[in-house]
Enzyme design. Structure first.
Site, PDB file in Angstrom:
ATOM      1  N   ASN A  30      12.774  14.868  -3.402  1.00  0.00           N
ATOM      2  CA  ASN A  30      11.410  14.805  -3.779  1.00  0.00           C
ATOM      3  C   ASN A  30      10.749  15.240  -4.395  1.00  0.00           C
ATOM      4  O   ASN A  30       9.801  15.647  -4.806  1.00  0.00           O
ATOM      5  CB  ASN A  30      10.862  13.493  -3.537  1.00  0.00           C
ATOM      6  CG  ASN A  30      11.291  12.001  -3.512  1.00  0.00           C
ATOM      7  OD1 ASN A  30      12.503  11.691  -4.872  1.00  0.00           O
ATOM      8  ND2 ASN A  30      11.283  11.005  -2.601  1.00  0.00           N
ATOM      9  N   CYS A 124      14.523   4.166 -10.309  1.00  0.00           N
ATOM     10  CA  CYS A 124      15.455   2.665  -9.507  1.00  0.00           C
ATOM     11  C   CYS A 124      14.509   2.270  -9.670  1.00  0.00           C
ATOM     12  O   CYS A 124      13.704   1.741  -9.966  1.00  0.00           O
ATOM     13  CB  CYS A 124      15.357   3.185  -7.863  1.00  0.00           C
ATOM     14  SG  CYS A 124      16.715   4.507  -6.938  1.00  0.00           S
TER      15      CYS A 124
END
Ligand code: EPZ
Length: 426
Positions: A30, A124
């Protein structure tokens, strides 16, 4: 078209082996997906190190190249980006859909050239995942933002620093506004900012190029825009907080003894506290964490929160480790409204889990049994692997592309720790 395009992979895991040994953490997913788009803000070539070799990174390389940047990427070594030839500002639908972080190209391209066109991102499916706060931030900086047919178009003759007060804490919106504000005229102050380690890492990267970002890691971040950004040295991204957590949890789930090297223990405080509550032993060193677990785990209750609270990304993974705990474990997922898609797959292995909205209750069972299961999302996939490690028999995990987006060869690390795990092409 090569037939490999249609070949599927699956992971075979035979449970019952306690993990033992030492493992080294990769760079953070991330943080990587925020720092790589930020290279477009630099006015000369810049080099990033410690990037994880994951499909999200490869997707961003393709996007930077499609914009005209010159990218020299050697997986697990370095990535050098020369943004000077990049004339493009449009990211294709296909590339936008390959990852969630494609939306960071909005902030980076706005900051670079005052214009950006990106489609709704992929990533996601764990909730509606709106981006209203990102767009609100761009508009407050002076950009004209339109959404049509799934495409987001942002354009600004001039970006002017201002106060941006987020309605909710958003990692993505915080990062995107930092990217757009880095070269804006004047100072931008973000209130209600996200405090995650990858927000701080992006601030450090921008400052290493001459930007002036202060307060990252708190809920108020000040970004003083600058004319030029120069790269003075290679920048190494921080280790992956959630990969560290996944391996900590795997050690506990298998009643093993694992030392995780190259991590940052202070990023792991909330998870460490929960593992101690469960009855695991956790030893923190300067840049390593040792996790041991011998007896049965106690059931714990926890609620996911923004950093430094318990990370939502660890919720599916810790759930998998608590399926055989004594008593009832209660999970409250406060960040995403649809982050229990892994529950049905875990139930196929004999887990007893009931879900009602944002609450999931796990009734500990004595044994789990191997089954054929499929990944529903990145961390849900990691949860299936963790459950397979402590199940009787063999678990077959498919739809591995979800796992490959965020883990740099998780089966290699687990096998090195003694897990019976391998990947095969079906
Ligand atoms: C980032 O997603 C991470 N992804 C996620 O990791 C992580 O779960 C999440 O932050 C929280 O930590 C990347 O960094 C690429 P948010 P992001 O914006 O930025 C609402 C993983 O497994 N919201 O902080 O999309 C939103 O609906 C992935 O590595 C708005 O309402 O998360 C959610 O409920 C999964 N409007 C909450 O805020 C907005 O404009 C937090 O979302 C933005 C967000």
């Amino acid at each position: 078209m090569p037939d490999t395009m249609f070949m599927k992979e699956r992971m075979l895991i035979t449970g019952g082996h306690a993990l033992q040994g030492t493992v080294h953490i990769s760079g953070g997913k991330n943080t990587a997906v925020a720092v790589i788009p930020a290279t477009l803000l630099c006015d000369e070539p810049c080099t990033i190190e410690n990037l994880p070799d994951i499909s999200d990174v490869h997707a961003l390389v393709d996007i930077l190249c499609s914009l005209g940047a010159k990218v020299n990427y050697e997986p697990n070594r370095f990535m050098t980006v020369d943004p000077r030839p990049a004339e493009g500002w449009q990211v294709s639908y296909r590339d936008s859909q390959r990852l969630r972080a494609s939306y960071y190209l909005l902030g980076a391209l706005l900051g670079r050239r005052g214009q950006a066109e990106v489609y709704q991102p992929g990533g996601c499916e764990i909730g509606s995942r709106p981006i209203d706060q990102h767009l609100k931030g761009f508009r407050m900086l002076g950009a004209n933002v339109e959404q049509m047919g799934g495409r987001i178009k942002a354009k600004a003759d001039v970006l002017t620093g201002t106060d941006v007060v987020f309605d909710c804490v958003s990692v993505g919106a915080t990062i995107n506004v930092m990217l757009a504000a880095a070269k804006a005229h004047g100072t931008t102050i973000i209130y209600n900012a996200a405090k995650e380690p990858h927000v701080v890492d992006l601030a450090n990267f921008l400052n290493s190029m001459g930007c002036r970002v202060k307060g990252a890691g708190t809920d108020v971040i000040r970004i003083r825009g600058v004319e030029k950004l120069q790269s003075r040295r290679p920048y190494a991204v921080i280790p992956d907080q959630i990969e560290t957590g996944t391996l900590m949890i795997a050690a506990a789930a298998t009643h093993g003894d694992v030392t995780i090297c190259g991590c940052i223990p202070t990023h792991m405080e909330a998870l460490t506290a929960k593992l101690l509550e469960m009855g695991a032993r956790v030893e923190e060193r300067d840049d390593a964490i040792r996790v041991r677990s011998i007896g049965d785990h106690r059931a714990v209750t926890f609620k996911t929160q923004v950093y430094p609270g318990f990370p939502t990304d660890a919720q599916p993974v810790l759930m998998a480790a608590l399926l055989r705990s004594e008593g009832c474990t209660v999970f409250v997922e406060n960040i995403f409204e649809n982050r229990y898609r892994h529950v049905d797959e875990l139930s196929r292995m004999g887990a007893e889990i009931r879900v009602a909205g944002r609450v999931a209750v796990v009734n500990g069972v004595r044994t789990l049994h191997g089954a054929a299961v499929k990944c529903t999302d990145l961390r849900g996939g990691a949860a299936l692997v963790i459950a397979g490690l402590s199940a009787e028999g063999t678990t077959r995990v498919t739809e591995l592309t979800h796992i490959d987006r965020g883990y740099d060869a998780i089966e290699r690390d687990l096998a090195a720790l003694g897990a019976q795990i391998r990947r095969e092409t079906t």
